[in-house]
Design an enzyme around this catalytic site. Structure first.
Site, PDB file in Angstrom:
ATOM      1  N   CYS A 255       0.797  -1.238   0.000  1.00 27.60           N
ATOM      2  CA  CYS A 255       0.000   0.000   0.000  1.00 27.60           C
ATOM      3  C   CYS A 255       0.829   1.288   0.000  1.00 27.60           C
ATOM      4  O   CYS A 255       0.535   2.187  -0.809  1.00 27.60           O
ATOM      5  CB  CYS A 255      -1.002   0.021   1.134  1.00 27.60           C
TER       6      CYS A 255
ATOM      7  N   GLN B 287       1.259 -11.739  -2.940  1.00 24.21           N
ATOM      8  CA  GLN B 287      -0.191 -11.624  -2.880  1.00 24.21           C
ATOM      9  C   GLN B 287      -0.720 -11.169  -4.218  1.00 24.21           C
ATOM     10  O   GLN B 287      -0.033 -10.468  -4.947  1.00 24.21           O
ATOM     11  CB  GLN B 287      -0.577 -10.560  -1.852  1.00 24.21           C
TER      12      GLN B 287
ATOM     13  N   ASP C 228      -2.365  -8.689  -4.846  1.00 20.23           N
ATOM     14  CA  ASP C 228      -2.726  -7.497  -4.097  1.00 20.23           C
ATOM     15  C   ASP C 228      -3.149  -6.369  -5.042  1.00 20.23           C
ATOM     16  O   ASP C 228      -2.604  -6.247  -6.131  1.00 20.23           O
ATOM     17  CB  ASP C 228      -1.453  -7.053  -3.345  1.00 20.23           C
TER      18      ASP C 228
ATOM     19  N   HIS D   1      -4.824  -2.101  -4.953  1.00 19.80           N
ATOM     20  CA  HIS D   1      -5.377  -0.962  -4.225  1.00 19.80           C
ATOM     21  C   HIS D   1      -6.181  -0.114  -5.188  1.00 19.80           C
ATOM     22  O   HIS D   1      -5.735   0.171  -6.292  1.00 19.80           O
ATOM     23  CB  HIS D   1      -4.262  -0.152  -3.568  1.00 19.80           C
TER      24      HIS D   1
HETATM   25 ZN   LIG Z   1      -2.919  -2.769   1.265  1.00 20.70          ZN
END
Ligand SMILES: [Zn+2]
Ligand SMILES: [Zn+2]
Length: 636
Positions: free
Chosen positions: A327, A374, A376, A378
Site C-alpha cells: 500500500c 499476494q 494485491d 489498491h
Molecule cells: Zn494494502
C-alpha cells in the site's frame, strides 16, 4: 482521428499448437467479398506479368548462401524457399523468412538480382517478429469475418502480438465471442493459407480499402511512392510491408489471451521491495508493525553517500526495510503527480514479493511464509464510487473462486473500540459495504467491532473440497492512509479532495492458496492446474521414437508431458508408477499404436479410455485444459 480513442484492442499471444478441427465460419460481410474479388484480379495479372518478365529476361543471377557457397538462380523466378530446400529440408521447414542483401524477404518472393542470402528462423528476434506478425493477420482476418471489424494495426511485440480494430462506437469484443474467434483463427491456421504479396498502385490501394477509413488514412500519410505492398491471405487483404511466413499452417494454432485484470480495469505495477524506514514512518507501519518487518542497515553507508554526486548533500544512508505490504508504495505512485477526479477510480495491482518477520513457531508449510506474494491491489476512488467498486471486488472474487471450485462465506467487520477517524464516516462506509453485500446476494454475517483501526472490511472465508475453512481474500476500506500520505485529487467542483483507498486481495497469499489447493485436491490436481498432465509410455524400445514424437506433439500444444522409456521395468509397473505420481493421463504406445498413429489412454484412477487418434487426443486434452473442467479424467 476521433475514432482512435474508441479502438478496442484485443491482445493475443502466438502459441504453437496442434491443428484443430474445422467448423462452420459465418458468411463474410459484402465489402470483404468485393475487396477479395479485386485482389484476385490484380493477383492474376501480377502472376502473368512476372512469368513473362522471367521468360523474356531469362537472366542467370549469382546467389551467395549462408555457408559462403555460391549458386546460380533465375531472376524473377527462383525463390529463397527453393534455395533453402536445396540446402536442407530442415532449413526449409524451420525458416520463417529470408534476408536478401540485408532486406527482409518472404521465402516465396522471387529473387531479382545477384544476392547475398540469409535465412531467419524462430530462434532469432527478427524471426519471432515475422512469426508473430503473421499471426496477427490471422487474428485480423478472424475479426473481420466474425465481427465485421474494421482493422487498424497489428504489430508484433516482444513476446507476442496484438491487433487494434474498430467495431463501432459502442461495441466491444464480448468474452463469449472469444471462443468463436479463436476457432476461426485455428481454422485459418489449419487451412495453411499462403501469404501472397502484391504490388498495387495508389489508385488500386484506395479502391481495395475504400471501406476502411484507417487504411485510407495510412495510404494518404505513409504511401509516398507510386505503389505499395498489400498481402492477401485467405479472405484477408491487408496493407502491409511484410515479410510473412509462407502460409498460415506454419503458425499451427493461436490462443486468445485477456488477463482478468485488464478486463476489470486494473493496471499491473511493479514497486521496489526495499524502502527507507521514512516511508514506513509515514504509513504508520514503523510504529505499529515494526516487529514484523525485516530492517537492514546499508553495509557501508560511507560508500553509498560518497557515491552521490558532488552536488548532493552528504548524509548517512537511511535504514531500509523490506516491504510487508504494497500500500505505501502505491500511495507514492498516486501522489507522484496531481490527480483529477476523471482519473478515478485508479486501480493498481501488484504481485511483488512481500516479507514479514513471522515468528518461527508460526511458520507452516506453504500456508505461512516469511516471503510470499499476494494478488494485491489498491483502488483509489471517490466516496461515491465506493459501492460500485466494492461490488466489482466481490464479483471478481466470485469468478475466481468458482473456477477454483471453492465455496465461500463473507463477513462484515465493523468499527472496533479503538478506531481512527470520524464516527459518521465509519457509519456511512459500513452502510456502503452492507448494501454492496446485500446486492451481491451471497449469505454474509456481521462481526461487530472486528474491523481494522483504519476502516471496516469484508473478510472472505473459503471452504475447500473437504469443507475446511481458510481465510484468504479480503476487501478493506481505508480512510487513514490517504490522510497520512496527504493524497489529493481535484474534485468535480475544483476543490482538492481525499480519495478512499480499498485494499483488496482475492487469493491472498498465492503460496497459501497453492497449499490450500494442494490439500484440497489431495495431490490429484485438476488437469488445467496439474504439474503432471500426461506421461507417454512406450511398450518396447522399438516404440521409443514414436513415443518421443507423441511427447513433442503434446509439449508443442503447451501441455506438460513426460516420457517413461525406462525399459528396465515392465509396462504394468510403469503404468502403476505413473498413477501413483498422479499423472492425469497415461498414453501407452505399442506396435499397433505406432503403425496406426494412435495412443492407448488410461487415467490416474486406472480407468481405460481405449485407443485414440494422437491428433484427436491432443485436441481433446487442450479443450479440457482450456475450459478448466475439474474432472477431465471422467469427461474425456
Ligand atoms: Zn494494502
Ligand atoms: Zn503483415
Amino acid at each position: 482521428m476521433g475514432l482512435c480513442q474508441r479502438w478496442r484492442r484485443l491482445r493475443l499471444s502466438g502459441l504453437q499448437t496442434c491443428r484443430l478441427h474445422t467448423a462452420a465460419v459465418p458468411a463474410p460481410p459484402q465489402w470483404l467479398a468485393e475487396r477479395l474479388g479485386l485482389f484476385e484480379e490484380l493477383w492474376t495479372a501480377q502472376v502473368k506479368k512476372l512469368a513473362s518478365v522471367a521468360q523474356k529476361e531469362h537472366r542467370t543471377i549469382k546467389i551467395s548462401l549462408p555457408g559462403g557457397q555460391r549458386v546460380d538462380a533465375v531472376a524473377w523466378s527462383t525463390t529463397p524457399y527453393q534455395l533453402a530446400q536445396q540446402i536442407s529440408s530442415t532449413l526449409a521447414d524451420t525458416a520463417v523468412a529470408a534476408q536478401v542483401n540485408g532486406e527482409l524477404y518472404d521465402l516465396e518472393r522471387p529473387l531479382e538480382t545477384d544476392s547475398d542470402l540469409r535465412f531467419l528462423t524462430f530462434s532469432s528476434a527478427e524471426g519471432k517478429a515475422v512469426f508473430w506478425h503473421s499471426s496477427t493477420h490471422v487474428l485480423g482476418a478472424a475479426a473481420e469475418q466474425l465481427l465485421g471489424a474494421v482493422l487498424c494495426r497489428g504489430p508484433s511485440t516482444e513476446c507476442g502480438f496484438y491487433h487494434d480494430f474498430f467495431l463501432g462506437k459502442e461495441r466491444t469484443v464480448r468474452g463469449s465471442e472469444l471462443p468463436a474467434l479463436e476457432r476461426i483463427c485455428q481454422e485459418l491456421a489449419a487451412a495453411a493459407q499462403p501469404f501472397r504479396r502484391l504490388e498495387a498502385s495508389q489508385d488500386q490501394l484506395r479502391q481495395l480499402f475504400k471501406d476502411n477509413p484507417f487504411k485510407l488514412r495510412l495510404i494518404e500519410e505513409k504511401v509516398t511512392g507510386p505503389t505499395a505492398i498489400v498481402y492477401g491471405c485467405g479472405m484477408l487483404v491487408d496493407l502491409c510491408r511484410g515479410p510473412h511466413l509462407r502460409h498460415t499452417g506454419q503458425i499451427g494454432g493461436l490462443k486468445l489471451l485477456t488477463a482478468e485484470y485488464t478486463r476489470r480495469g486494473f493496471s499491473e505495477v511493479k514497486t521496489p521491495i526495499l524502502f527507507s524506514t521514512k516511508l514506513w514512518e509515514v504509513s504508520g507501519h514503523w510504529e505499529h508493525y515494526q516487529e514484523d518487518m525485516f530492517a537492514l542497515q546499508p553495509p557501508d553507508s560511507d560508500r553509498l553517500s560518497s557515491s552521490l554526486s558532488d552536488h548532493a548533500p552528504s548524509h548517512p544512508a537511511d535504514t531500509l526495510a523490506l516491504k510487508p505490504m504494497n500500500c505505501p508504495a502505491h500511495c507514492l505512485m498516486f501522489a507522484h503527480r496531481p490527480r483529477s477526479w476523471r482519473e478515478l477510480p485508479l486501480r493498481l495491482a501488484d504481485f511483488g514479493a512481500l516479507h514479514r518477520a513471522e515468528a518461527s513457531g508460526s511458520l507452516g508449510g506453504l500456508t505461512r511464509l516469511r516471503c510470499f506474494q499476494q494478488d494485491d491491489a489498491h483502488i483509489f476512488c471517490a466516496p461515491d464510487q465506493l459501492e460500485t467498486e466494492i461490488q466489482g471486488c466481490l464479483d471478481f472474487l466470485r469468478s475466481v473462486y468458482t473456477v477454483l471450485g471453492f465455496s465461500f462465506r463473507l463477513a462484515l467487520s465493523t468499527r472496533p473500540s479503538s478506531f481512527l477517524g470520524e464516527p459518521c464516516l465509519w457509519d456511512q462506509a459500513e452502510q456502503v459495504l452492507q448494501r454492496a453485500l446485500e446486492e451481491f446476494g451471497e449469505p454474509w454475517e456481521l462481526n461487530p467491532g472486528d474491523g481494522a483501526f483504519y476502516g471496516p472490511k469484508i473478510d472472505v472465508h473459503l471452504r475447500d473440497a473437504l469443507g475446511r475453512p481458510h481465510q484468504c481474500g479480503t476487501i478493506q476500506l481505508d480512510f487513514q492512509l490517504p490522510l497520512r500520505f496527504d493524497l489529493q485529487y481535484k474534485g468535480q467542483a475544483g476543490a482538492p479532495e481525499h480519495p478512499v483507498v480499498i485494499h483488496r486481495a482475492v487469493l491472498g497469499s498465492v503460496e497459501r492458496m497453492l497449499g490450500v489447493l494442494a490439500e484440497s485436491c489431495g495431490g490429484k490436481w485438476p488437469l488445467w492446474l496439474s504439474p503432471f498432465q500426461v506421461v507417454v509410455i512406450p511398450v518396447g524400445t522399438e516404440q521409443e521414437e514414436y513415443a518421443r514424437e507423441a511427447q513433442r506433439r503434446l509439449q508443442a500444444a503447451g501441455l506438460v508431458c513426460d516420457l517413461d522409456a525406462n525399459s528396465g521395468l515392465t509396462l504394468s509397473r510403469r503404468v502403476r508408477r505413473a498413477q501413483l505420481a498422479h499423472y492425469n493421463f497415461q498414453f501407452v504406445v505399442g506396435q499397433k499404436e505406432q503403425s496406426k498413429r494412435t495412443v492407448n489412454i488410461r487415467t490416474r484412477d486406472n480407468c481405460q479410455l481405449g485407443e485414440w487418434d494422437l491428433t484427436e487426443a491432443v485436441q481433446r486434452l487442450l479443450e479440457l485444459q482450456n475450459t478448466r473442467v475439474p474432472n477431465a479424467e471422467q469427461v474425456f
